[in-house]
Motif scaffolding. Structure first.
Motif, PDB file in Angstrom:
ATOM      1  N   PHE A 134      17.244   4.475  -5.173  1.00 27.16           N
ATOM      2  CA  PHE A 134      15.880   4.380  -5.254  1.00 27.16           C
ATOM      3  C   PHE A 134      15.178   3.081  -4.758  1.00 27.16           C
ATOM      4  CE2 PHE A 134      12.086   4.341  -8.232  1.00 27.16           C
ATOM      5  CZ  PHE A 134      10.993   5.127  -7.042  1.00 27.16           C
ATOM      6  N   LEU A 135      15.700   2.086  -5.433  1.00 26.69           N
ATOM      7  CA  LEU A 135      15.388   0.584  -4.896  1.00 26.69           C
ATOM      8  C   LEU A 135      15.572   0.282  -3.494  1.00 26.69           C
ATOM      9  CD1 LEU A 135      16.402  -1.438  -7.977  1.00 26.69           C
ATOM     10  CD2 LEU A 135      14.049  -0.802  -7.331  1.00 26.69           C
ATOM     11  N   GLU A 136      16.772   0.758  -3.032  1.00 27.46           N
ATOM     12  CA  GLU A 136      17.072   0.740  -1.558  1.00 27.46           C
ATOM     13  C   GLU A 136      16.015   1.413  -1.001  1.00 27.46           C
ATOM     14  OE1 GLU A 136      21.053   1.975  -1.095  1.00 27.46           O
ATOM     15  OE2 GLU A 136      22.023   0.291  -2.142  1.00 27.46           O
ATOM     16  N   TYR A 137      15.666   2.540  -1.155  1.00 24.74           N
ATOM     17  CA  TYR A 137      14.676   3.192  -0.546  1.00 24.74           C
ATOM     18  C   TYR A 137      13.237   2.628  -0.405  1.00 24.74           C
ATOM     19  CZ  TYR A 137      11.312   7.091   0.593  1.00 24.74           C
ATOM     20  OH  TYR A 137      10.289   7.644   1.218  1.00 24.74           O
ATOM     21  N   LEU A 138      12.829   2.082  -1.350  1.00 26.60           N
ATOM     22  CA  LEU A 138      11.618   1.168  -1.464  1.00 26.60           C
ATOM     23  C   LEU A 138      11.821  -0.047  -0.410  1.00 26.60           C
ATOM     24  CD1 LEU A 138      10.621   1.192  -5.293  1.00 26.60           C
ATOM     25  CD2 LEU A 138       9.696   2.662  -3.401  1.00 26.60           C
ATOM     26  N   ASN A 139      12.813  -0.944  -0.707  1.00 28.82           N
ATOM     27  CA  ASN A 139      13.207  -1.887   0.196  1.00 28.82           C
ATOM     28  C   ASN A 139      13.006  -1.597   1.512  1.00 28.82           C
ATOM     29  OD1 ASN A 139      13.290  -4.102  -1.583  1.00 28.82           O
ATOM     30  ND2 ASN A 139      15.107  -3.391  -2.412  1.00 28.82           N
ATOM     31  N   ASP A 140      13.787  -0.682   2.070  1.00 27.39           N
ATOM     32  CA  ASP A 140      14.018  -0.247   3.362  1.00 27.39           C
ATOM     33  C   ASP A 140      12.705   0.572   3.983  1.00 27.39           C
ATOM     34  OD1 ASP A 140      16.457  -1.367   3.032  1.00 27.39           O
ATOM     35  OD2 ASP A 140      17.441   0.609   2.898  1.00 27.39           O
ATOM     36  N   ASN A 141      11.777   0.725   3.219  1.00 21.24           N
ATOM     37  CA  ASN A 141      10.715   1.417   3.671  1.00 21.24           C
ATOM     38  C   ASN A 141       9.460   0.795   3.691  1.00 21.24           C
ATOM     39  OD1 ASN A 141      11.515   4.465   4.750  1.00 21.24           O
ATOM     40  ND2 ASN A 141      12.688   3.995   2.828  1.00 21.24           N
ATOM     41  N   PRO A 142       9.250  -0.414   4.279  1.00 21.50           N
ATOM     42  CA  PRO A 142       7.828  -1.277   3.996  1.00 21.50           C
ATOM     43  C   PRO A 142       6.549  -0.409   4.456  1.00 21.50           C
ATOM     44  CG  PRO A 142       9.019  -2.028   6.195  1.00 21.50           C
ATOM     45  CD  PRO A 142       9.945  -1.106   5.304  1.00 21.50           C
ATOM     46  N   ALA A 143       6.795   0.526   5.425  1.00 19.22           N
ATOM     47  CA  ALA A 143       5.537   1.310   5.778  1.00 19.22           C
ATOM     48  C   ALA A 143       4.959   1.933   4.661  1.00 19.22           C
ATOM     49  CB  ALA A 143       6.032   2.368   6.830  1.00 19.22           C
ATOM     50  N   LEU A 144       5.659   2.164   3.292  1.00 19.93           N
ATOM     51  CA  LEU A 144       4.978   2.789   2.189  1.00 19.93           C
ATOM     52  C   LEU A 144       3.843   1.881   1.785  1.00 19.93           C
ATOM     53  CD1 LEU A 144       8.401   3.681   0.350  1.00 19.93           C
ATOM     54  CD2 LEU A 144       6.621   5.408   1.235  1.00 19.93           C
ATOM     55  N   PHE A 145       4.037   0.776   1.823  1.00 19.29           N
ATOM     56  CA  PHE A 145       2.907  -0.418   1.327  1.00 19.29           C
ATOM     57  C   PHE A 145       2.027  -0.857   2.364  1.00 19.29           C
ATOM     58  CE2 PHE A 145       6.969  -0.261  -0.861  1.00 19.29           C
ATOM     59  CZ  PHE A 145       6.586  -0.015  -2.317  1.00 19.29           C
ATOM     60  N   PRO A 146       0.630  -0.664   2.405  1.00 15.93           N
ATOM     61  CA  PRO A 146      -0.102  -1.230   3.515  1.00 15.93           C
ATOM     62  C   PRO A 146      -0.047  -2.576   3.496  1.00 15.93           C
ATOM     63  CG  PRO A 146      -1.413   0.526   1.935  1.00 15.93           C
ATOM     64  CD  PRO A 146       0.132   0.044   1.443  1.00 15.93           C
ATOM     65  N   PRO A 147      -0.122  -3.186   4.588  1.00 15.51           N
ATOM     66  CA  PRO A 147      -0.450  -4.766   4.943  1.00 15.51           C
ATOM     67  C   PRO A 147      -1.249  -5.240   4.085  1.00 15.51           C
ATOM     68  CG  PRO A 147      -0.032  -3.542   7.082  1.00 15.51           C
ATOM     69  CD  PRO A 147      -0.360  -2.384   5.913  1.00 15.51           C
ATOM     70  N   GLU A 148      -2.306  -4.816   3.874  1.00 14.21           N
ATOM     71  CA  GLU A 148      -3.221  -5.574   3.177  1.00 14.21           C
ATOM     72  C   GLU A 148      -3.077  -5.464   1.601  1.00 14.21           C
ATOM     73  OE1 GLU A 148      -6.176  -7.471   3.465  1.00 14.21           O
ATOM     74  OE2 GLU A 148      -5.282  -7.438   5.573  1.00 14.21           O
ATOM     75  N   SER A 149      -2.359  -4.341   0.980  1.00 11.62           N
ATOM     76  CA  SER A 149      -1.996  -4.408   0.060  1.00 11.62           C
ATOM     77  C   SER A 149      -0.674  -5.300  -0.526  1.00 11.62           C
ATOM     78  CB  SER A 149      -1.245  -2.882  -0.510  1.00 11.62           C
ATOM     79  OG  SER A 149      -2.431  -1.891  -0.357  1.00 11.62           O
ATOM     80  N   LYS A 150       0.222  -5.514   0.536  1.00 14.21           N
ATOM     81  CA  LYS A 150       1.106  -6.458   0.117  1.00 14.21           C
ATOM     82  C   LYS A 150       0.555  -8.101   0.222  1.00 14.21           C
ATOM     83  CE  LYS A 150       3.677  -4.863   3.628  1.00 14.21           C
ATOM     84  NZ  LYS A 150       4.655  -4.651   4.687  1.00 14.21           N
ATOM     85  N   LYS A 151      -0.480  -8.171   0.967  1.00 14.34           N
ATOM     86  CA  LYS A 151      -1.026  -9.640   1.193  1.00 14.34           C
ATOM     87  C   LYS A 151      -1.724  -9.953  -0.137  1.00 14.34           C
ATOM     88  CE  LYS A 151      -4.324 -12.449   3.831  1.00 14.34           C
ATOM     89  NZ  LYS A 151      -4.995 -12.483   5.070  1.00 14.34           N
ATOM     90  N   ARG A 152      -2.434  -8.813  -0.756  1.00 18.73           N
ATOM     91  CA  ARG A 152      -3.024  -8.898  -1.939  1.00 18.73           C
ATOM     92  C   ARG A 152      -2.260  -9.239  -2.823  1.00 18.73           C
ATOM     93  NH1 ARG A 152      -6.558  -5.575  -0.732  1.00 18.73           N
ATOM     94  NH2 ARG A 152      -5.305  -3.660  -1.804  1.00 18.73           N
ATOM     95  N   TRP A 153      -0.990  -8.597  -2.998  1.00 21.20           N
ATOM     96  CA  TRP A 153       0.066  -8.658  -4.170  1.00 21.20           C
ATOM     97  C   TRP A 153       0.358 -10.159  -4.062  1.00 21.20           C
ATOM     98  CZ3 TRP A 153       4.986 -10.163  -4.116  1.00 21.20           C
ATOM     99  CH2 TRP A 153       5.784 -10.133  -5.069  1.00 21.20           C
ATOM    100  N   LEU A 154       0.851 -10.728  -2.887  1.00 22.71           N
ATOM    101  CA  LEU A 154       1.369 -11.871  -2.782  1.00 22.71           C
ATOM    102  C   LEU A 154       0.389 -12.952  -3.097  1.00 22.71           C
ATOM    103  CD1 LEU A 154       3.339 -14.024  -1.423  1.00 22.71           C
ATOM    104  CD2 LEU A 154       2.215 -13.698   0.739  1.00 22.71           C
ATOM    105  N   LEU A 155      -0.846 -12.877  -2.744  1.00 23.78           N
ATOM    106  CA  LEU A 155      -1.803 -13.844  -2.775  1.00 23.78           C
ATOM    107  C   LEU A 155      -2.245 -13.904  -4.475  1.00 23.78           C
ATOM    108  CD1 LEU A 155      -4.185 -13.910   0.181  1.00 23.78           C
ATOM    109  CD2 LEU A 155      -2.259 -15.221  -0.382  1.00 23.78           C
ATOM    110  N   GLY A 156      -2.214 -12.785  -5.048  1.00 21.88           N
ATOM    111  CA  GLY A 156      -2.439 -12.674  -6.562  1.00 21.88           C
ATOM    112  C   GLY A 156      -1.430 -13.349  -7.410  1.00 21.88           C
ATOM    113  N   ASN A 157      -0.120 -13.164  -6.990  1.00 19.04           N
ATOM    114  CA  ASN A 157       0.810 -13.867  -7.638  1.00 19.04           C
ATOM    115  C   ASN A 157       0.834 -15.522  -7.337  1.00 19.04           C
ATOM    116  OD1 ASN A 157       3.058 -12.188  -8.961  1.00 19.04           O
ATOM    117  ND2 ASN A 157       2.570 -11.111  -7.132  1.00 19.04           N
TER     118      ASN A 157
END
Length: 248
Positions: A85-108
């Protein structure tokens, strides 16, 4: 707060979870789903607690997408389901919109800078209490201590699984200009008006993202946790460790 229960006997295992979710500070809804099947054909249940989504994608969506991808495949152990399950999440970045990843990163990173700011103020407080004022040299000394301690701590920590120095360098190269735009903390660390302070603080951001899951950091509160429990065909139950997915 989530309540989740697992009851096992020699024949089977039963899982249960509450349905309450808090929106904002006070509003509580009793319609949240926290218990899902991870497989269409095997008795593998996933109970979600903590964050209800990962980078703006609901855990329900991620679990159901994985379940469809898994199809009729089965595994002998709980650990294999969890790992895949974790490998699936790690290997499929398309599941997460670029803006969401950026927002997550900048929030941290913003949360981390705010933690630095609070520690900086704690260093200054006794000086102000004792003298009624603070000299520029004392401000610089306090800031150097706080930032230096964090550099030392990060150097001594191992990267989280899947993270490397190369990842941190790429992260810094990609998002440095965004880090500079985080307003209050970066402006604060310009005191007493030297760019060296700002660069020293910014240099902490990328390695922090790659290492914070191994550290006691408030930034880790933004990670979503998922617990797994499985019953085999022989009726034995096994409990999986919490799963944490991180992505930059």
């Amino acid at each position: 707060m989530t309540a989740e229960v697992a009851i096992a006997n020699a024949s089977a295992i039963a899982l249960a979870a509450d349905s309450a979710v808090t929106i904002g500070d006070q509003k509580i809804y009793n319609s949240a789903l926290k218990l899902f099947s991870l497989s269409k054909v095997a008795p593998v249940g996933v109970m979600v607690y903590g964050n209800a989504d990962l980078m703006d994608v609901p855990w329900e969506t991620l679990i159901k997408t994985y379940r469809k991808n898994l199809g009729g495949t089965t595994h002998e152990t709980l650990e294999k389901y969890a790992e895949e399950f974790l490998e699936y999440l790690n290997d499929n970045p398309a599941l997460f919109p670029p803006e969401s990843k950026k927002r997550w990163l900048l929030g941290n990173v913003t949360g981390y800078f705010q933690m630095l700011r609070n520690e900086f103020f704690e260093e200054l407080h006794p000086i102000l209490e004792a003298n009624g004022q603070i000299e520029a040299a004392e401000v610089q000394q306090a800031l150097s201590k706080v930032v230096g301690d964090h550099h030392t701590s990060l150097r001594s920590e191992a990267y989280a699984e899947g993270m490397t120095d190369a990842f941190a360098k790429q992260l810094r190269s990609t998002y440095l200009e965004d880090f500079k735009k985080i307003p209050e903390p970066v402006n604060l660390f310009r005191t007493p008006h030297t760019e060296d302070n700002v660069f020293s603080v910014l240099a902490l951001a990328a390695p922090m993202v790659g290492k914070f899951t191994t550290m006691d950091s408030p930034a880790s509160a933004s990670s979503g946790d998922t617990g797994l429990m499985v019953t085999t065909s022989g009726g034995r139950a096994a409990t999986g460790a919490p799963l944490t997915k991180r992505s930059g």
